[in-house]
Design an enzyme around this catalytic site. Structure first.
Site, PDB file in Angstrom:
ATOM      1  N   GLU A  92       0.838  -1.209   0.000  1.00 37.20           N
ATOM      2  CA  GLU A  92       0.000   0.000   0.000  1.00 37.20           C
ATOM      3  C   GLU A  92       0.867   1.250   0.000  1.00 37.20           C
ATOM      4  O   GLU A  92       1.819   1.355   0.788  1.00 37.20           O
ATOM      5  CB  GLU A  92      -0.888  -0.030   1.247  1.00 37.20           C
ATOM      6  CG  GLU A  92      -2.295   0.410   0.988  1.00 37.20           C
ATOM      7  CD  GLU A  92      -3.058  -0.534   0.062  1.00 37.20           C
ATOM      8  OE1 GLU A  92      -3.244  -0.168  -1.114  1.00 37.20           O
ATOM      9  OE2 GLU A  92      -3.477  -1.612   0.501  1.00 37.20           O
ATOM     10  N   THR A 152       2.916   2.047  -2.085  1.00 33.74           N
ATOM     11  CA  THR A 152       4.242   1.745  -2.643  1.00 33.74           C
ATOM     12  C   THR A 152       4.292   2.059  -4.130  1.00 33.74           C
ATOM     13  O   THR A 152       5.369   2.260  -4.682  1.00 33.74           O
ATOM     14  CB  THR A 152       4.601   0.259  -2.437  1.00 33.74           C
ATOM     15  OG1 THR A 152       3.460  -0.528  -2.790  1.00 33.74           O
ATOM     16  CG2 THR A 152       4.989  -0.025  -0.999  1.00 33.74           C
ATOM     17  N   ASP A 153       3.126   2.123  -4.777  1.00 31.90           N
ATOM     18  CA  ASP A 153       3.158   2.254  -6.254  1.00 31.90           C
ATOM     19  C   ASP A 153       3.794   3.570  -6.699  1.00 31.90           C
ATOM     20  O   ASP A 153       4.651   3.579  -7.568  1.00 31.90           O
ATOM     21  CB  ASP A 153       1.789   1.993  -6.903  1.00 31.90           C
ATOM     22  CG  ASP A 153       0.660   2.915  -6.456  1.00 31.90           C
ATOM     23  OD1 ASP A 153       0.847   3.699  -5.497  1.00 31.90           O
ATOM     24  OD2 ASP A 153      -0.425   2.839  -7.076  1.00 31.90           O
ATOM     25  N   SER A 183     -11.672   0.091  -6.145  1.00 35.56           N
ATOM     26  CA  SER A 183     -11.329   0.662  -7.445  1.00 35.56           C
ATOM     27  C   SER A 183     -12.411   0.533  -8.510  1.00 35.56           C
ATOM     28  O   SER A 183     -12.175   0.019  -9.611  1.00 35.56           O
ATOM     29  CB  SER A 183     -10.002   0.106  -7.966  1.00 35.56           C
ATOM     30  OG  SER A 183      -9.406   1.103  -8.758  1.00 35.56           O
ATOM     31  N   ASP A 185      -4.039   0.090  -9.742  1.00 32.10           N
ATOM     32  CA  ASP A 185      -5.424  -0.330  -9.944  1.00 32.10           C
ATOM     33  C   ASP A 185      -5.689  -0.745 -11.387  1.00 32.10           C
ATOM     34  O   ASP A 185      -6.320  -1.770 -11.650  1.00 32.10           O
ATOM     35  CB  ASP A 185      -6.382   0.805  -9.559  1.00 32.10           C
ATOM     36  CG  ASP A 185      -6.260   1.203  -8.097  1.00 32.10           C
ATOM     37  OD1 ASP A 185      -5.500   0.539  -7.366  1.00 32.10           O
ATOM     38  OD2 ASP A 185      -6.918   2.182  -7.698  1.00 32.10           O
TER      39      ASP A 185
HETATM   40  P1  ADP Z   1     -13.014   3.713  -5.760  1.00 30.23           P
HETATM   41  O1  ADP Z   1     -12.158   3.616  -6.961  1.00 30.23           O
HETATM   42  O2  ADP Z   1     -12.344   3.253  -4.511  1.00 30.23           O
HETATM   43  O3  ADP Z   1     -14.355   3.062  -5.918  1.00 30.23           O
HETATM   44  P2  ADP Z   1     -12.857   6.490  -6.443  1.00 30.23           P
HETATM   45  O4  ADP Z   1     -13.231   7.722  -5.726  1.00 30.23           O
HETATM   46  O5  ADP Z   1     -11.471   6.340  -6.946  1.00 30.23           O
HETATM   47  O6  ADP Z   1     -13.291   5.265  -5.513  1.00 30.23           O
HETATM   48  O7  ADP Z   1     -13.789   6.343  -7.720  1.00 30.23           O
HETATM   49  C1  ADP Z   1     -15.181   6.453  -7.594  1.00 30.23           C
HETATM   50  C2  ADP Z   1     -15.714   7.369  -8.685  1.00 30.23           C
HETATM   51  O8  ADP Z   1     -15.602   6.714  -9.971  1.00 30.23           O
HETATM   52  C3  ADP Z   1     -17.192   7.674  -8.560  1.00 30.23           C
HETATM   53  O9  ADP Z   1     -17.397   8.760  -7.686  1.00 30.23           O
HETATM   54  C4  ADP Z   1     -17.565   7.998  -9.981  1.00 30.23           C
HETATM   55  O10 ADP Z   1     -17.152   9.306 -10.313  1.00 30.23           O
HETATM   56  C5  ADP Z   1     -16.713   7.032 -10.771  1.00 30.23           C
HETATM   57  N1  ADP Z   1     -17.438   5.768 -11.062  1.00 30.23           N
HETATM   58  C6  ADP Z   1     -17.128   4.537 -10.612  1.00 30.23           C
HETATM   59  N2  ADP Z   1     -18.010   3.620 -11.065  1.00 30.23           N
HETATM   60  C7  ADP Z   1     -18.904   4.290 -11.820  1.00 30.23           C
HETATM   61  C8  ADP Z   1     -20.076   3.914 -12.570  1.00 30.23           C
HETATM   62  N3  ADP Z   1     -20.500   2.654 -12.605  1.00 30.23           N
HETATM   63  N4  ADP Z   1     -20.744   4.890 -13.234  1.00 30.23           N
HETATM   64  C9  ADP Z   1     -20.317   6.167 -13.187  1.00 30.23           C
HETATM   65  N5  ADP Z   1     -19.235   6.565 -12.507  1.00 30.23           N
HETATM   66  C10 ADP Z   1     -18.537   5.669 -11.824  1.00 30.23           C
HETATM   67 MG    MG Z   2     -10.304   4.659  -7.298  1.00 30.40          MG
END
Ligand code: ADP
Ligand code: MG
Length: 407
Positions: free
Chosen positions: A39, A41-42, A151, A197
């Site tokens: 974690e 580390t990337d 992710s 990711d």
């Molecule tokens: P994580 O990657 O941990 O889920 P992030 O904040 O990096 O959290 O990414 C989440 C964001 O990615 C959401 O707020 C949205 O903007 C976008 N996202 C993810 N999945 C979708 C989806 N199925 N439809 C539209 N936007 C999405």
């Molecule tokens: Mg993310």
């Protein structure tokens, strides 16, 4: 970029056909990921060991006869659109930036060919040319929980990336596509994340993890053997939002850069545990602890890969536990809910447990014997109730195949 409300509404009924008219050209999918270990580390040029999970984002895509890129998702109302002739990060915002950002990153990749990520990935991006590419309609559906540290963002980027490269007949290898996804997330979305990711989402294999050297971008598939060992990975989504994640993340990156500079190395990857006494002499206490996390975490990734290959997954528990302690005490990216999930899982039968993802919320993982999964899940749920925390969502994930065409 423009956004319009369209017929079709939201929720279950919303589908490609309820939003778009162009004929469907195909569907593609890409998974979320769990980081087993490695974690923060990337971005220090170090090592990570994520695996793709059996939760995926699916895009249904149709070809248009103009130059518009139009996207819709079950995630919100409306349709967002941009012209392929006007791709620029300044014209992108909200979730559609993840999608438009991929097209933009591909379009600028030729000029970025000297960027370390592209050349290290071994890709030839000189032939990428979107000047005659057709517009596309893209409909997004997903069962990757959003913002849970699994992710969903990379699942979205990578499902779009494999779809558009195929439809636009671009020859881009998967490691290079991961770098394209990272460029989109960094510059179009504005999230300063590493390449882990996207690599997991694109390179994942069933029952395996992706061992990635984030400097050379060399990736090796490592057999996990969870099922054969009677083990599985339980995810505890704490529902704590990464409220301070962006600031905290930027802060941690700055500490790492400061530490590397003070120690005269390009990145913390260039240090190993033998360098820590010298680091402790030179650095202030906080910077030292940040450095110590990264240096020891890199070593734990290497140890985990070796242990998986020699002894199997039942022997990696102590490494997972040590990783959590390091994130909690040295890197200070955990929250009480994650600590409680980890400690309770460890006490109630897990082989090992740690928070996973960038921190400040999100999810913890526990490696558990399958026959104790329910007992561990119940113990964590009970502990959260007793502490007065929001009930967590707890589920099993299986290491799954990376991005692919579905139909
Ligand atoms: P994580 O990657 O941990 O889920 P992030 O904040 O990096 O959290 O990414 C989440 C964001 O990615 C959401 O707020 C949205 O903007 C976008 N996202 C993810 N999945 C979708 C989806 N199925 N439809 C539209 N936007 C999405
Ligand atoms: Mg993310």
């Amino acid at each position: 970029m423009t956004t319009t409300d369209t017929p079709g509404g939201t929720g279950q009924a919303r589908s490609y056909a309820s939003v778009f008219d162009s004929p469907v050209a195909g569907t593609w999918s890409a998974p979320g990921r769990v980081n087993l270990i490695g974690e923060h580390t990337d971005y220090n040029d170090g090592f990570v060991l994520p695996f793709a999970i059996d939760k995926r984002t699916v895009v249904t895509v149709g070809r248009r006869d103009d130059r518009l890129l139009r996207v819709a998702s079950t995630f919100d109302e409306g349709v967002h659109e941009i012209s392929l002739d006007e791709l620029d990060p300044s014209a992108m915002s909200g979730w559609s930036a993840y999608v438009f950002g991929i097209a933009w990153a591909l379009s600028v990749a030729p000029q970025h060919a000297d960027a370390p990520a592209f050349t290290a990935a071994g890709g030839d991006v000189s032939s990428i040319d979107l000047s005659a590419a057709s517009g596309l309609d893209v409909f997004v559906e997903s069962d990757v929980p959003i913002g849970a540290g699994l992710s969903s963002s990379a699942a979205l980027e990578c499902s779009v990336a494999v779809a558009v490269t195929e439809l636009w007949s671009l020859e881009v290898n998967r490691p290079t596509l991961a770098a394209v996804g990272q460029l989109a997330e960094n510059d179009a979305v504005g999230a300063p994340t590493g390449i882990m990711d996207q690599s997991a989402s694109l390179l994942g294999r069933a029952d395996s993890a992706v061992f990635l050297d984030c400097r050379s971008l060399e990736a090796d598939v490592v057999d996990l053997g969870f099922a054969a060992a009677g083990l599985e990975i339980l995810v505890v989504d704490t529902h704590v939002e990464h409220a301070h994640a962006t600031g905290g993340y930027v802060d941690r990156r700055a500490s790492c850069e400061r530490g590397a500079e003070a120690l005269g190395v390009t990145s913390l990857r260039d240090l190993d545990v033998d360098d820590l006494p010298r680091a402790s002499d030179l650095l202030d206490d906080e910077t030292y602890r940040r450095v110590r996390h990264v240096v020891t975490e890199n070593q734990r990734v290497l140890d985990t890969v070796r242990t998986l290959r020699t002894e199997g997954p039942a022997a990696i528990g102590a490494l997972l536990d040590a990783s959590h302690v390091s994130m909690r005490d040295d890197f200070e990216i955990s929250v009480p809910q994650l600590d409680l999930a980890v400690a309770t899982a460890q006490r109630s039968g897990a082989v090992g447990a740690r928070m996973t993802g960038g921190g400040f919320g999100g999810s913890a993982i526990a490696l558990v014997p399958s026959d104790q999964r329910d007992a561990v899940a119940e113990a964590v749920t009970a502990a959260f109730a007793e502490a007065g925390y929001t009930a967590p969502t707890i589920f099993t994930v299986h290491p799954a195949e990376g991005a692919r065409r579905e139909s």
